[in-house]
Design a protein around this motif. Structure first.
Motif, PDB file in Angstrom:
ATOM      1  N   ALA A 157       0.841  -1.201   0.000  1.00 36.06           N
ATOM      2  CA  ALA A 157       0.000   0.000   0.000  1.00 36.06           C
ATOM      3  C   ALA A 157       0.877   1.253   0.000  1.00 36.06           C
ATOM      4  CB  ALA A 157      -0.928  -0.013   1.202  1.00 36.06           C
ATOM      5  N   ALA A 158       2.011   1.169   0.708  1.00 40.31           N
ATOM      6  CA  ALA A 158       2.900   2.342   0.793  1.00 40.31           C
ATOM      7  C   ALA A 158       3.704   2.535  -0.495  1.00 40.31           C
ATOM      8  CB  ALA A 158       3.853   2.177   1.975  1.00 40.31           C
ATOM      9  N   GLY A 159       3.830   1.469  -1.277  1.00 39.35           N
ATOM     10  CA  GLY A 159       4.738   1.526  -2.422  1.00 39.35           C
ATOM     11  C   GLY A 159       4.078   1.816  -3.756  1.00 39.35           C
ATOM     12  N   GLY A 160       2.743   2.000  -3.774  1.00 40.45           N
ATOM     13  CA  GLY A 160       2.075   2.189  -5.066  1.00 40.45           C
ATOM     14  C   GLY A 160       1.122   3.365  -5.065  1.00 40.45           C
ATOM     15  N   LEU A 161       0.572   3.618  -6.235  1.00 42.27           N
ATOM     16  CA  LEU A 161      -0.393   4.715  -6.392  1.00 42.27           C
ATOM     17  C   LEU A 161      -1.804   4.151  -6.177  1.00 42.27           C
ATOM     18  CD1 LEU A 161      -0.254   7.312  -9.232  1.00 42.27           C
ATOM     19  CD2 LEU A 161      -2.392   6.106  -8.816  1.00 42.27           C
ATOM     20  N   HIS A 162      -2.607   4.860  -5.393  1.00 45.91           N
ATOM     21  CA  HIS A 162      -3.953   4.374  -5.076  1.00 45.91           C
ATOM     22  C   HIS A 162      -4.944   4.953  -6.079  1.00 45.91           C
ATOM     23  CE1 HIS A 162      -2.826   3.496  -0.606  1.00 45.91           C
ATOM     24  NE2 HIS A 162      -1.874   3.159  -1.452  1.00 45.91           N
ATOM     25  N   ALA A 163      -5.236   4.201  -7.119  1.00 44.29           N
ATOM     26  CA  ALA A 163      -6.151   4.717  -8.150  1.00 44.29           C
ATOM     27  C   ALA A 163      -7.588   4.653  -7.640  1.00 44.29           C
ATOM     28  CB  ALA A 163      -6.004   3.911  -9.427  1.00 44.29           C
ATOM     29  N   GLN A 164      -8.341   5.711  -7.929  1.00 45.87           N
ATOM     30  CA  GLN A 164      -9.693   5.839  -7.359  1.00 45.87           C
ATOM     31  C   GLN A 164     -10.797   5.571  -8.375  1.00 45.87           C
ATOM     32  OE1 GLN A 164     -10.018   6.192  -4.196  1.00 45.87           O
ATOM     33  NE2 GLN A 164      -7.859   6.574  -3.781  1.00 45.87           N
ATOM     34  N   ALA A 165     -10.472   5.589  -9.663  1.00 48.55           N
ATOM     35  CA  ALA A 165     -11.560   5.473 -10.639  1.00 48.55           C
ATOM     36  C   ALA A 165     -11.010   5.083 -12.004  1.00 48.55           C
ATOM     37  CB  ALA A 165     -12.300   6.810 -10.755  1.00 48.55           C
ATOM     38  N   VAL A 166     -11.910   4.579 -12.835  1.00 49.73           N
ATOM     39  CA  VAL A 166     -11.586   4.360 -14.250  1.00 49.73           C
ATOM     40  C   VAL A 166     -12.693   4.997 -15.073  1.00 49.73           C
ATOM     41  CG1 VAL A 166     -12.662   2.047 -14.203  1.00 49.73           C
ATOM     42  CG2 VAL A 166     -11.092   2.631 -16.053  1.00 49.73           C
ATOM     43  N   SER A 167     -12.306   5.674 -16.137  1.00 47.31           N
ATOM     44  CA  SER A 167     -13.337   6.294 -16.969  1.00 47.31           C
ATOM     45  C   SER A 167     -13.206   5.806 -18.413  1.00 47.31           C
ATOM     46  CB  SER A 167     -13.221   7.822 -16.921  1.00 47.31           C
ATOM     47  OG  SER A 167     -11.915   8.222 -17.251  1.00 47.31           O
ATOM     48  N   ARG A 221     -13.854   7.233 -22.142  1.00 38.17           N
ATOM     49  CA  ARG A 221     -13.998   8.565 -22.737  1.00 38.17           C
ATOM     50  C   ARG A 221     -13.963   8.487 -24.263  1.00 38.17           C
ATOM     51  NH1 ARG A 221     -11.644  12.757 -18.863  1.00 38.17           N
ATOM     52  NH2 ARG A 221     -11.781  11.698 -16.875  1.00 38.17           N
ATOM     53  N   SER A 222     -14.450   9.563 -24.842  1.00 33.45           N
ATOM     54  CA  SER A 222     -14.318   9.741 -26.283  1.00 33.45           C
ATOM     55  C   SER A 222     -13.951  11.201 -26.470  1.00 33.45           C
ATOM     56  CB  SER A 222     -15.642   9.391 -26.963  1.00 33.45           C
ATOM     57  OG  SER A 222     -15.548   9.703 -28.318  1.00 33.45           O
ATOM     58  N   GLY A 223     -12.712  11.487 -26.822  1.00 28.41           N
ATOM     59  CA  GLY A 223     -12.251  12.876 -26.855  1.00 28.41           C
ATOM     60  C   GLY A 223     -12.380  13.476 -25.467  1.00 28.41           C
ATOM     61  N   HIS A 224     -13.138  14.615 -25.380  1.00 23.42           N
ATOM     62  CA  HIS A 224     -13.310  15.267 -24.078  1.00 23.42           C
ATOM     63  C   HIS A 224     -14.576  14.789 -23.361  1.00 23.42           C
ATOM     64  CE1 HIS A 224      -9.955  17.951 -24.584  1.00 23.42           C
ATOM     65  NE2 HIS A 224     -10.348  18.151 -25.841  1.00 23.42           N
ATOM     66  N   ASP A 225     -15.291  13.886 -23.999  1.00 16.28           N
ATOM     67  CA  ASP A 225     -16.568  13.416 -23.478  1.00 16.28           C
ATOM     68  C   ASP A 225     -16.340  12.215 -22.540  1.00 16.28           C
ATOM     69  OD1 ASP A 225     -19.228  13.294 -23.307  1.00 16.28           O
ATOM     70  OD2 ASP A 225     -19.584  12.403 -25.291  1.00 16.28           O
ATOM     71  N   VAL A 226     -16.877  12.288 -21.313  1.00 13.99           N
ATOM     72  CA  VAL A 226     -16.776  11.139 -20.400  1.00 13.99           C
ATOM     73  C   VAL A 226     -18.042  10.293 -20.557  1.00 13.99           C
ATOM     74  CG1 VAL A 226     -16.524  10.387 -18.005  1.00 13.99           C
ATOM     75  CG2 VAL A 226     -15.374  12.475 -18.778  1.00 13.99           C
ATOM     76  N   LEU A 227     -17.880   9.091 -21.132  1.00 14.15           N
ATOM     77  CA  LEU A 227     -19.051   8.234 -21.367  1.00 14.15           C
ATOM     78  C   LEU A 227     -19.470   7.519 -20.089  1.00 14.15           C
ATOM     79  CD1 LEU A 227     -17.905   6.497 -24.687  1.00 14.15           C
ATOM     80  CD2 LEU A 227     -19.217   8.598 -24.430  1.00 14.15           C
ATOM     81  N   ALA A 228     -18.497   7.145 -19.282  1.00 13.48           N
ATOM     82  CA  ALA A 228     -18.807   6.394 -18.058  1.00 13.48           C
ATOM     83  C   ALA A 228     -17.639   6.529 -17.095  1.00 13.48           C
ATOM     84  CB  ALA A 228     -19.020   4.915 -18.382  1.00 13.48           C
ATOM     85  N   ARG A 229     -17.950   6.440 -15.792  1.00  8.05           N
ATOM     86  CA  ARG A 229     -16.892   6.537 -14.783  1.00  8.05           C
ATOM     87  C   ARG A 229     -17.251   5.596 -13.637  1.00  8.05           C
ATOM     88  NH1 ARG A 229     -15.319   9.917 -10.564  1.00  8.05           N
ATOM     89  NH2 ARG A 229     -13.071  10.308 -10.561  1.00  8.05           N
ATOM     90  N   ILE A 230     -16.318   4.719 -13.317  1.00 12.20           N
ATOM     91  CA  ILE A 230     -16.548   3.784 -12.212  1.00 12.20           C
ATOM     92  C   ILE A 230     -15.541   4.110 -11.120  1.00 12.20           C
ATOM     93  CG2 ILE A 230     -16.438   1.350 -11.519  1.00 12.20           C
ATOM     94  CD1 ILE A 230     -17.230   0.585 -14.295  1.00 12.20           C
ATOM     95  N   LEU A 261      -7.679   5.944 -14.099  1.00 14.15           N
ATOM     96  CA  LEU A 261      -7.348   5.215 -15.326  1.00 14.15           C
ATOM     97  C   LEU A 261      -8.330   5.691 -16.394  1.00 14.15           C
ATOM     98  CD1 LEU A 261      -6.817   3.245 -12.770  1.00 14.15           C
ATOM     99  CD2 LEU A 261      -6.799   1.429 -14.451  1.00 14.15           C
ATOM    100  N   ALA A 262      -7.896   5.726 -17.646  1.00 14.65           N
ATOM    101  CA  ALA A 262      -8.828   6.185 -18.687  1.00 14.65           C
ATOM    102  C   ALA A 262      -8.673   5.354 -19.957  1.00 14.65           C
ATOM    103  CB  ALA A 262      -8.581   7.652 -19.006  1.00 14.65           C
ATOM    104  N   ARG A 290     -24.917   4.703 -15.902  1.00 19.02           N
ATOM    105  CA  ARG A 290     -25.581   5.735 -15.090  1.00 19.02           C
ATOM    106  C   ARG A 290     -26.171   5.116 -13.826  1.00 19.02           C
ATOM    107  NH1 ARG A 290     -28.505   8.354 -19.516  1.00 19.02           N
ATOM    108  NH2 ARG A 290     -26.966   9.797 -20.281  1.00 19.02           N
ATOM    109  N   ILE A 291     -26.391   3.795 -13.869  1.00 15.49           N
ATOM    110  CA  ILE A 291     -27.078   3.135 -12.752  1.00 15.49           C
ATOM    111  C   ILE A 291     -26.038   2.763 -11.688  1.00 15.49           C
ATOM    112  CG2 ILE A 291     -28.588   1.187 -12.159  1.00 15.49           C
ATOM    113  CD1 ILE A 291     -29.222   1.006 -15.209  1.00 15.49           C
ATOM    114  N   PRO A 292     -26.169   3.349 -10.468  1.00 17.99           N
ATOM    115  CA  PRO A 292     -25.136   3.109  -9.450  1.00 17.99           C
ATOM    116  C   PRO A 292     -24.902   1.633  -9.158  1.00 17.99           C
ATOM    117  CG  PRO A 292     -26.615   4.866  -8.747  1.00 17.99           C
ATOM    118  CD  PRO A 292     -27.188   4.304 -10.004  1.00 17.99           C
ATOM    119  N   VAL A 293     -25.975   0.838  -9.130  1.00 19.26           N
ATOM    120  CA  VAL A 293     -25.808  -0.573  -8.769  1.00 19.26           C
ATOM    121  C   VAL A 293     -24.990  -1.321  -9.839  1.00 19.26           C
ATOM    122  CG1 VAL A 293     -28.016  -1.364  -9.726  1.00 19.26           C
ATOM    123  CG2 VAL A 293     -27.052  -2.519  -7.760  1.00 19.26           C
ATOM    124  N   VAL A 294     -25.113  -0.879 -11.088  1.00 16.97           N
ATOM    125  CA  VAL A 294     -24.320  -1.505 -12.165  1.00 16.97           C
ATOM    126  C   VAL A 294     -22.845  -1.145 -11.982  1.00 16.97           C
ATOM    127  CG1 VAL A 294     -23.884  -1.497 -14.658  1.00 16.97           C
ATOM    128  CG2 VAL A 294     -26.231  -1.550 -13.803  1.00 16.97           C
TER     129      VAL A 294
END
Ligand SMILES: Cc1cc2nc3c(=O)[nH]c(=O)nc-3n(C[C@H](O)[C@H](O)[C@H](O)COP(=O)(O)OP(=O)(O)OC[C@H]3O[C@@H](n4cnc5c(N)ncnc54)[C@H](O)[C@@H]3O)c2cc1C
Length: 495
Positions: free
Chosen positions: A64-74, A76-85, A199-200, A366-370
């Motif tokens: 845990a101390a030795g790496g980067l803690h990534a919080q999300a993956v998205s 995208r298409s150009g500047h458009d964010v299609l989905a983000r988890i 991550l993208a 868009r559905i949080p449970v998904v």
């Protein structure tokens, strides 16, 4: 004195396997044909379930101390964010994706193995072996080219995708190699307008380009490129792909690794033949999509080590080992199917299919449970062993996990230097009596049950072995009797 277990291959899987056996005081030797650890960053992602198991092993803090803690993956298409988890609501003490290059993972695992008294015997290559029924007679080639014999109690092939152990056992590595090639680059990046811990994946009609953060400012970039070129890509070629498929304005520099690869999707059906096992890439290889390869392999090692340790301590019958192949091959089948599906979705070229892909992804995500279900699946916390012979009694009316499912608790299950089962129940005289009766295989700690009307018997690797209604201790007794052996009188060390 029993013969040592011989682990072949000091990649992440062999190191995990050897360290786990050493933790349980099982004599183990770990050999590798190479002179030094890999310097290729290859696997970058360590998912929460693997971190939980490393935590029980006693070394998660260093990771845990030795790496980067990534919080999300998205997506995208150009500047458009299609989905983000996001990973923040995964049901685990580790609510992030750890980004850490494979050489660092191997260095930390080797250091952990050393603290347990182990050493990696390098320049030592397995060239042949014979299962003699009560051991495995192995031939190894040393640095000076001379061959010598090593007698092992068990042989575990963690020797990677081209595994000699797998080939000698004649195990069919069934599956395919995808026609599409990919390039991979570890580079310095400026101009990517995105959180540094995200991550993208950028979709574009010509293909995808993916950015995986390694440390702030440095990324792993992967892109599909149609056919595999004759030469590894140079920085200009990667920059051109990023310019074309990315959001624009992204400048790459200082490459430390530029390469290409093809995706293999293969697995064996049987992970065991007599006294010989395979684990990790020796047993399954898949697309890097989803970052599952190394994680699945390390979890193979955690699964086998406690079983082998119980058998070696004569606390369980060797039949326990049959469950390794059943459980882990089912997981590999699932991982192959998930990562294969993801890869094919990323590679879609047909314009109509791509249009549909965009609509489905926008709508579904868009559905949080998904979003939660997808994050949980990749994190490994939903892995379950429904069809294992180790599943005992089940009280279906209880609220909480069933046999084969992961037990979520505040306790750290499986810590310590003995593979022990854990009870989750009301802490009363009957529970204490049960622990006293099975002290060799049942840990002293009693965890809080998810439902006060029930008892949970949890395996050393954190999966439920049996459940029973409160007071129904006969069910738990029977489950333990089926999984373990009574302490023979002649073993003074029964604890
Ligand atoms: C580009 C790329 C990106 C990846 N990204 C990810 C990711 O993000 N997340 C993830 O989980 N996975 C990822 N993977 C997969 C991951 O790298 C592998 O799954 C992982 O290295 C497998 O570990 P292993 O210990 O089974 O095998 P290996 O790492 O291949 O180690 C096998 C070892 O066995 C040794 N050996 C072989 N034959 C012998 C012999 N006869 N005698 C002695 N020693 C021998 C070798 O020298 C080697 O050290 C990626 C892979 C690639 C190629």
């Amino acid at each position: 004195m029993s013969k040592p277990v011989l682990v072949v291959g000091a990649g992440p899987v062999g190191l995990t396997m050897a360290a786990e056996l050493a933790r349980y005081h099982i004599p183990v030797r770990l050999i590798d044909s190479t002179a030094a650890r890999t310097d290729q960053s290859r696997a970058l992602a360590i998912w929460p379930r693997t971190l939980e198991l490393l935590d029980a092993a006693g070394c998660a803090d260093a990771f845990a101390a030795g790496g980067l803690h990534a919080q999300a993956v998205s997506i995208r298409s150009g500047h458009d964010v299609l989905a983000r988890i996001t990973f923040g609501d995964i049901t685990s003490p580790f609510r992030y994706l750890l980004m850490i290059p494979q050489p660092e993972t191997e260095r930390l695992l080797e250091a952990h193995f050393q603290t347990l008294g182990g050493i990696v015997e390098r320049n030592t290559e397995l060239t042949d072996f014979v299962d003699t029924g009560n051991g495995v007679s192995c031939t190894v080639r040393l640095a000076d080219g001379k061959s010598t014999r090593m007698e092992a109690g068990w042989l575990i092939g963690c020797d990677g995708a081209h595994s000699l152990v797998r080939r000698r056992l004649g195990l069919v590595f069934g599956g395919d190699t995808l026609a599409t090639g990919f390039i991979i680059a570890d580079v310095h990046v400026v101009g990517l307008a995105m959180a540094p811990d995200e991550l993208a994946i950028f979709w574009h009609p010509d293909g995808a380009v993916m950015f995986f953060p390694i440390i702030p400012g440095r990324y792993r970039i992967i892109a599909d490129i149609g056919t595999v070129p004759a030469h590894a890509p140079d920085l200009a070629a990667v920059q051109a792909i990023v310019d074309q498929r990315g959001p624009g304005g992204v400048i790459l520099s200082d490459p430390v690794w530029l390469s290409d690869f093809r995706v293999n999707e293969r697995r064996v059906r049987e992970y065991r033949a007599g006294r010989v096992f395979v684990a990790g890439d020796a047993a399954h290889v898949h697309s890097p999509a989803g970052g599952q390869g190394m994680n699945t392999g390390m979890q193979d090692a955690f699964n086998l080590a406690w079983k082998l340790a119980l058998v070696e301590r004569q606390a369980a019958s060797p039949d326990l080992l049959d469950s390794y192949s059943i459980e882990r091959s089912a997981v590999a089948r699932q991982v192959l199917s998930d990562s294969g599906r993801m890869t094919r979705i990323v590679l879609l070229k047909n314009p109509v299919a791509r249009l549909l892909r965009g609509l489905v992804v926008r709508g579904m995500f868009r559905i949080p449970v998904v979003r939660h279900a997808i994050a949980s699946r990749f994190s490994g916390v939903t892995t379950r062993y429904d069809d294992t012979p180790l599943n005992g009694g089940s009280a279906r009316e209880l609220r909480g996990p069933r046999p084969g499912q992961r037990f979520v608790t505040d306790c750290i299950i499986g810590a310590g230097d003995m593979p022990r089962f854990t009870l989750a129940a009301l802490d009363d005289a009957e529970a204490r009596a049960m622990i006293a009766r099975h002290a060799r295989v049942l840990g002293p700690e009693i965890c809080r049950p998810p439902d006060e009307n029930g008892i949970w018997l949890v395996r050393p690797d954190g999966y439920v072995a049996a459940t029973a209604r409160r007071g129904d201790w006969l069910v738990i007794d029977a489950a333990l009797a089926a999984l373990t052996l009574p302490c023979p009188d002649r073993i003074r060390a029964c604890r």
